[in-house]
Scaffold this active site. Structure first.
Site, PDB file in Angstrom:
ATOM      1  N   HIS A  57      -3.966   0.983   8.189  1.00 40.97           N
ATOM      2  CA  HIS A  57      -4.470   0.499   6.909  1.00 40.97           C
ATOM      3  C   HIS A  57      -5.799  -0.224   7.035  1.00 40.97           C
ATOM      4  CE1 HIS A  57      -4.149  -1.017   2.745  1.00 40.97           C
ATOM      5  NE2 HIS A  57      -4.664  -2.136   3.236  1.00 40.97           N
ATOM      6  N   CYS A  98       0.645   3.464   3.306  1.00 44.13           N
ATOM      7  CA  CYS A  98       1.009   2.982   4.633  1.00 44.13           C
ATOM      8  C   CYS A  98       2.337   3.597   5.086  1.00 44.13           C
ATOM      9  CB  CYS A  98       1.118   1.463   4.637  1.00 44.13           C
ATOM     10  SG  CYS A  98      -0.474   0.622   4.804  1.00 44.13           S
ATOM     11  N   HIS A 105      -8.631   7.344   2.758  1.00 38.34           N
ATOM     12  CA  HIS A 105      -8.104   8.590   2.196  1.00 38.34           C
ATOM     13  C   HIS A 105      -9.219   9.345   1.489  1.00 38.34           C
ATOM     14  CE1 HIS A 105      -8.108   6.074  -1.440  1.00 38.34           C
ATOM     15  NE2 HIS A 105      -8.031   7.195  -2.152  1.00 38.34           N
ATOM     16  N   ASN A 154     -14.240   9.140  -1.925  1.00 34.59           N
ATOM     17  CA  ASN A 154     -14.883   7.962  -2.505  1.00 34.59           C
ATOM     18  C   ASN A 154     -14.594   6.771  -1.601  1.00 34.59           C
ATOM     19  OD1 ASN A 154     -15.538   9.508  -4.806  1.00 34.59           O
ATOM     20  ND2 ASN A 154     -13.545   9.075  -5.712  1.00 34.59           N
ATOM     21  N   HIS A 198      -6.827   2.020   1.511  1.00 32.91           N
ATOM     22  CA  HIS A 198      -6.359   2.714   2.715  1.00 32.91           C
ATOM     23  C   HIS A 198      -7.185   3.994   2.877  1.00 32.91           C
ATOM     24  CE1 HIS A 198      -2.843   3.516   5.548  1.00 32.91           C
ATOM     25  NE2 HIS A 198      -3.621   4.595   5.653  1.00 32.91           N
ATOM     26  N   CYS A 204       0.846  -1.190   0.000  1.00 34.97           N
ATOM     27  CA  CYS A 204       0.000   0.000   0.000  1.00 34.97           C
ATOM     28  C   CYS A 204       0.884   1.244   0.000  1.00 34.97           C
ATOM     29  CB  CYS A 204      -0.915  -0.007   1.223  1.00 34.97           C
ATOM     30  SG  CYS A 204      -1.848   1.534   1.414  1.00 34.97           S
TER      31      CYS A 204
END
EC number: 2.7.7.12
Length: 313
Positions: free
Chosen positions: A86, A33, A140, A127, A138, A30
């Site tokens: 995460h 992360c 955001h 979204n 993750h 990710c």
């Protein structure tokens, strides 16, 4: 990379072919992360330049042909990583203090954007859910700082200004006061409700009770109350169907550097599930005609969300 304008509707298309190469739900790694090349260590909330932006400080010159008009995709694009954890499912799972930290970075970015006269609009959005094509899971959100005002916001501005000239009051303020049948949650500073004119089966608008037209006008206490209102409302979306609901959340505010008596800062949340738990698609009537159809009423949806918001997340 350029911004093309539809001569028939005035709508814009952000043409960004390079975004096809962005990571798509990668397994095992990710980029958001701690310890990733972009993030480093020792942080709990982070604002990053988007590596695959739709606008940039150094855009190429666009090509214009007769009535086909394009303009430079000048602007800024950011990713707001809301937590270093995460495995957090949603923004609503974070403590209110953590949500406030994220919101403060949004405010700082908005203030910074107001210093650039070439920028017209600060658009913050989130979204959530693989079902609607989120490329990274993750937690955001994103920010586009644009040289144009999004057409939907421009339409709201035009109608709100017309009302203000006729009635001498903010239409948004009137809506907030009137919305008592469809309230989902409210605290001392904010009200969350499903609007009379909702387009999605589960939809919420979150408004400050005080008239402000930009997020930079909010004080510390108002940010705390906003974090609380967003957490409670998103908790309701997560639990109303007893499974996490994919959603889109957007912030609408006045264009940069403007403080308007007729336009009101607010957040809109669109739940992507129908009442039966199946995904709601924007199909022919919605996409081709702008005519949204509901399999429920806003009153029924608001009641379900209100009952769910009253429970502990």
């Amino acid at each position: 990379m350029e911004i093309r304008k539809n001569p028939l509707t005035g709508e814009y298309t952000l043409v960004s072919p390079h975004r096809l190469s962005r990571p798509w739900q990668p397994e095992g790694f990710c980029p958001f992360c701690p310890g990733a090349p972009e993030t480093g260590h020792g942080w709990d909330v982070l604002l990053l330049p988007n590596r695959y932006p739709v606008v940039t400080p150094t855009p190429p010159k666009p090509y214009t042909e007769d009535f086909y008009v394009a303009q430079e995709a000048y602007g800024r694009a950011y990713v707001l990583v809301e937590t270093s954890q995460h495995d957090v499912d949603d923004l609503s799972d974070l403590p209110i203090g953590q949500i406030v930290k994220a919101l403060k970075l949004v405010v700082e970015a908005a203030r910074e954007s107001e210093r650039d006269e070439k920028l017209a609009y600060f658009f913050y959005f989130r979204n959530k859910g693989r079902e609607i094509g989120v490329s990274l899971t993750h937690p955001h959100s994103q920010i586009y700082v644009l040289p144009v005002v999004p057409p939907r916001v421009a339409l709201e501005l035009a109608h709100s200004k017309r009302w203000y000239k006729r009635r001498g009051e903010c239409l948004h303020c009137a809506i907030v006061k009137r919305e008592d049948k469809r309230v989902i949650y409210e605290n001392r500073g904010w009200k969350s409700f499903t609007p009379y004119y909702a387009r999605w089966p589960f939809e919420a608008h979150v408004y400050p009770k005080r008239h402000v037209s930009s997020i930079v006008e909010l004080g510390e206490d108002e940010l705390v109350d906003l974090a609380d209102a967003l957490k409670k409302t998103l908790c309701a979306f997560k639990n109303v169907l007893e499974k996490p609901m994919p959603y889109i959340m957007v912030m609408h505010q006045a264009p940069l550097r403007l403080r308007l008596p007729y336009y009101h800062l607010h957040f809109e949340i669109y739940g992507m599930y129908r009442p039966d738990g199946r995904l709601k698609y924007a199909a022919g009537a919605e996409t081709g005609g702008g005519l949204f159809t509901l399999e429920t009423t806003p009153e029924e949806a608001a009641q379900k969300l209100k009952e769910t918001a009253a429970r502990r997340c």
